[in-house]
Scaffold this motif. Structure first.
Motif, mmCIF file in Angstrom:
data_model
loop_
_atom_site.group_PDB
_atom_site.id
_atom_site.type_symbol
_atom_site.label_atom_id
_atom_site.label_comp_id
_atom_site.label_asym_id
_atom_site.label_seq_id
_atom_site.Cartn_x
_atom_site.Cartn_y
_atom_site.Cartn_z
ATOM 1 N N SER A 166 15.019 64.616 -16.433
ATOM 2 C CA SER A 166 16.353 65.214 -16.515
ATOM 3 C C SER A 166 17.156 64.355 -17.486
ATOM 4 O O SER A 166 16.745 63.247 -17.842
ATOM 5 C CB SER A 166 17.032 65.253 -15.143
ATOM 6 O OG SER A 166 17.267 63.946 -14.676
ATOM 7 N N ARG A 167 18.306 64.842 -17.897
ATOM 8 C CA ARG A 167 19.103 64.118 -18.890
ATOM 9 C C ARG A 167 19.896 62.960 -18.278
ATOM 10 O O ARG A 167 20.564 62.229 -18.995
ATOM 11 C CB ARG A 167 20.026 65.088 -19.623
ATOM 12 C CG ARG A 167 19.265 66.056 -20.530
ATOM 13 C CD ARG A 167 20.176 66.966 -21.306
ATOM 14 N NE ARG A 167 21.085 66.266 -22.193
ATOM 15 C CZ ARG A 167 20.819 65.891 -23.447
ATOM 16 N NH1 ARG A 167 19.621 66.154 -23.968
ATOM 17 N NH2 ARG A 167 21.719 65.271 -24.173
ATOM 18 N N ASP A 168 19.820 62.756 -16.971
ATOM 19 C CA ASP A 168 20.614 61.695 -16.349
ATOM 20 C C ASP A 168 19.806 60.452 -15.975
ATOM 21 O O ASP A 168 20.296 59.570 -15.277
ATOM 22 C CB ASP A 168 21.375 62.221 -15.137
ATOM 23 C CG ASP A 168 20.459 62.655 -13.997
ATOM 24 O OD1 ASP A 168 19.214 62.681 -14.171
ATOM 25 O OD2 ASP A 168 20.994 62.985 -12.920
ATOM 26 N N ARG A 169 18.573 60.371 -16.453
ATOM 27 C CA ARG A 169 17.768 59.175 -16.182
ATOM 28 C C ARG A 169 16.669 59.041 -17.221
ATOM 29 O O ARG A 169 16.266 60.001 -17.869
ATOM 30 C CB ARG A 169 17.157 59.222 -14.783
ATOM 31 C CG ARG A 169 16.104 60.305 -14.636
ATOM 32 C CD ARG A 169 15.548 60.377 -13.227
ATOM 33 N NE ARG A 169 14.566 61.446 -13.137
ATOM 34 C CZ ARG A 169 14.152 61.971 -12.022
ATOM 35 N NH1 ARG A 169 14.617 61.543 -10.868
ATOM 36 N NH2 ARG A 169 13.239 62.933 -12.035
ATOM 37 N N LYS A 170 16.189 57.809 -17.363
ATOM 38 C CA LYS A 170 15.042 57.488 -18.222
ATOM 39 C C LYS A 170 14.073 56.681 -17.366
ATOM 40 O O LYS A 170 14.429 56.170 -16.292
ATOM 41 C CB LYS A 170 15.469 56.650 -19.438
ATOM 42 C CG LYS A 170 16.473 57.327 -20.357
ATOM 43 C CD LYS A 170 15.844 58.373 -21.219
ATOM 44 C CE LYS A 170 16.851 58.933 -22.220
ATOM 45 N NZ LYS A 170 16.275 59.949 -23.064
ATOM 46 N N ILE A 171 12.864 56.535 -17.861
ATOM 47 C CA ILE A 171 11.843 55.744 -17.181
ATOM 48 C C ILE A 171 11.434 54.599 -18.105
ATOM 49 O O ILE A 171 11.035 54.842 -19.249
ATOM 50 C CB ILE A 171 10.588 56.591 -16.833
ATOM 51 C CG1 ILE A 171 10.966 57.836 -16.016
ATOM 52 C CG2 ILE A 171 9.539 55.735 -16.133
ATOM 53 C CD1 ILE A 171 11.613 57.574 -14.681
ATOM 54 N N GLU B 67 12.228 50.896 -31.385
ATOM 55 C CA GLU B 67 10.783 50.585 -31.384
ATOM 56 C C GLU B 67 10.185 50.667 -29.985
ATOM 57 O O GLU B 67 8.977 50.798 -29.826
ATOM 58 C CB GLU B 67 10.522 49.191 -31.952
ATOM 59 C CG GLU B 67 10.877 49.040 -33.408
ATOM 60 C CD GLU B 67 12.378 48.774 -33.649
ATOM 61 O OE1 GLU B 67 13.135 48.543 -32.687
ATOM 62 O OE2 GLU B 67 12.780 48.833 -34.819
ATOM 63 N N ASP B 68 11.033 50.532 -28.956
ATOM 64 C CA ASP B 68 10.567 50.595 -27.571
ATOM 65 C C ASP B 68 10.889 51.927 -26.906
ATOM 66 O O ASP B 68 10.692 52.089 -25.710
ATOM 67 C CB ASP B 68 11.180 49.460 -26.748
ATOM 68 C CG ASP B 68 10.645 48.105 -27.164
ATOM 69 O OD1 ASP B 68 9.468 48.008 -27.549
ATOM 70 O OD2 ASP B 68 11.417 47.122 -27.103
ATOM 71 N N SER B 69 11.402 52.858 -27.693
ATOM 72 C CA SER B 69 11.730 54.174 -27.172
ATOM 73 C C SER B 69 10.617 55.143 -27.558
ATOM 74 O O SER B 69 10.218 55.204 -28.716
ATOM 75 C CB SER B 69 13.069 54.639 -27.755
ATOM 76 O OG SER B 69 13.416 55.889 -27.227
ATOM 77 N N ALA C 233 18.696 58.387 -30.065
ATOM 78 C CA ALA C 233 19.542 57.484 -30.848
ATOM 79 C C ALA C 233 20.791 57.086 -30.070
ATOM 80 O O ALA C 233 21.157 55.898 -30.021
ATOM 81 C CB ALA C 233 19.923 58.124 -32.181
ATOM 82 N N ALA C 234 21.440 58.050 -29.433
ATOM 83 C CA ALA C 234 22.651 57.763 -28.665
ATOM 84 C C ALA C 234 22.331 56.862 -27.473
ATOM 85 O O ALA C 234 23.071 55.913 -27.178
ATOM 86 C CB ALA C 234 23.299 59.060 -28.193
ATOM 87 N N PHE C 235 21.226 57.128 -26.795
ATOM 88 C CA PHE C 235 20.830 56.322 -25.648
ATOM 89 C C PHE C 235 20.570 54.873 -26.060
ATOM 90 O O PHE C 235 21.078 53.933 -25.433
ATOM 91 C CB PHE C 235 19.584 56.908 -24.969
ATOM 92 C CG PHE C 235 19.084 56.057 -23.838
ATOM 93 C CD1 PHE C 235 19.629 56.186 -22.577
ATOM 94 C CD2 PHE C 235 18.097 55.110 -24.042
ATOM 95 C CE1 PHE C 235 19.196 55.380 -21.528
ATOM 96 C CE2 PHE C 235 17.653 54.304 -23.011
ATOM 97 C CZ PHE C 235 18.201 54.439 -21.744
ATOM 98 N N CYS C 236 19.762 54.693 -27.099
ATOM 99 C CA CYS C 236 19.424 53.333 -27.545
ATOM 100 C C CYS C 236 20.682 52.556 -27.925
ATOM 101 O O CYS C 236 20.838 51.394 -27.550
ATOM 102 C CB CYS C 236 18.440 53.379 -28.710
ATOM 103 S SG CYS C 236 16.774 53.889 -28.231
#
Length: 165
Positions: free
Chosen positions: A130-135, A38-40, A27-30
């Protein structure tokens, strides 16, 4: 030292998206980075409550909830199943932390079950190991993993928010 997540992504369509570790939760990231829920897609490690403690990585849209007590438990073949705790997640995933779990780069003995609803999206953003990146990738990149299987009914719609009193 090679990064197992980036190694697993080598031949797959993807982008690495840096993020503040404090904003890694979905939620915080989005909200902070402008991605639609919907894309997460959340990658959730679940363990069967048996002597063998089978583990699976379930990938479900953030707008749904993983059906641990029915769909996952039955597929695992155990009487009970639950989310893996923080310590077991780190130990059995090769060092991934909750909030950064990804289906990419997991040990070979951890199957990846992808809810069929994930496959309906044009692209999804998942943890990056890791908590410092997403794909960011098309769902087909997740489904292309050797241990991946698309599963109907792995997740359920979230219940409607209760009305404010």
């Amino acid at each position: 030292m090679t990064d197992p997540v980036l190694t697993a992504l080598h031949d797959l369509e993807h982008s690495v998206v840096p993020c503040d570790p404090e904003l890694a939760d979905t939620a915080a990231f989005c909200q902070a980075y402008g991605y639609a829920a919907e894309d997460s897609a959340n990658a959730i490690l679940v363990v069967g409550k048996s002597a063998e403690r089978p583990m699976v990585c379930c990938v479900v849209l953030a707008t749904t909830r993983l059906d641990v007590n029915s769909a996952v438990r039955k597929r695992l073949g155990t009487r009970r199943a639950s989310f893996a705790g923080a310590e077991e997640t780190i130990e059995r995933s090769g060092g991934m932390q909750i909030g950064g779990v990804t289906p990419f780069g997991l040990p070979e003995d951890v199957p990846v079950w992808v809810d069929a609803a994930v496959m309906t999206r044009e692209q999804v953003i998942v943890g990056g190991g890791s908590r410092d990146r997403k794909i960011l990738c098309p769902p087909s990149s997740v489904a292309a993993l050797p241990s991946a299987e698309v599963v109907e009914g792995l997740a359920l719609p979230l219940p409607p928010a209760s009305a404010s009193r």
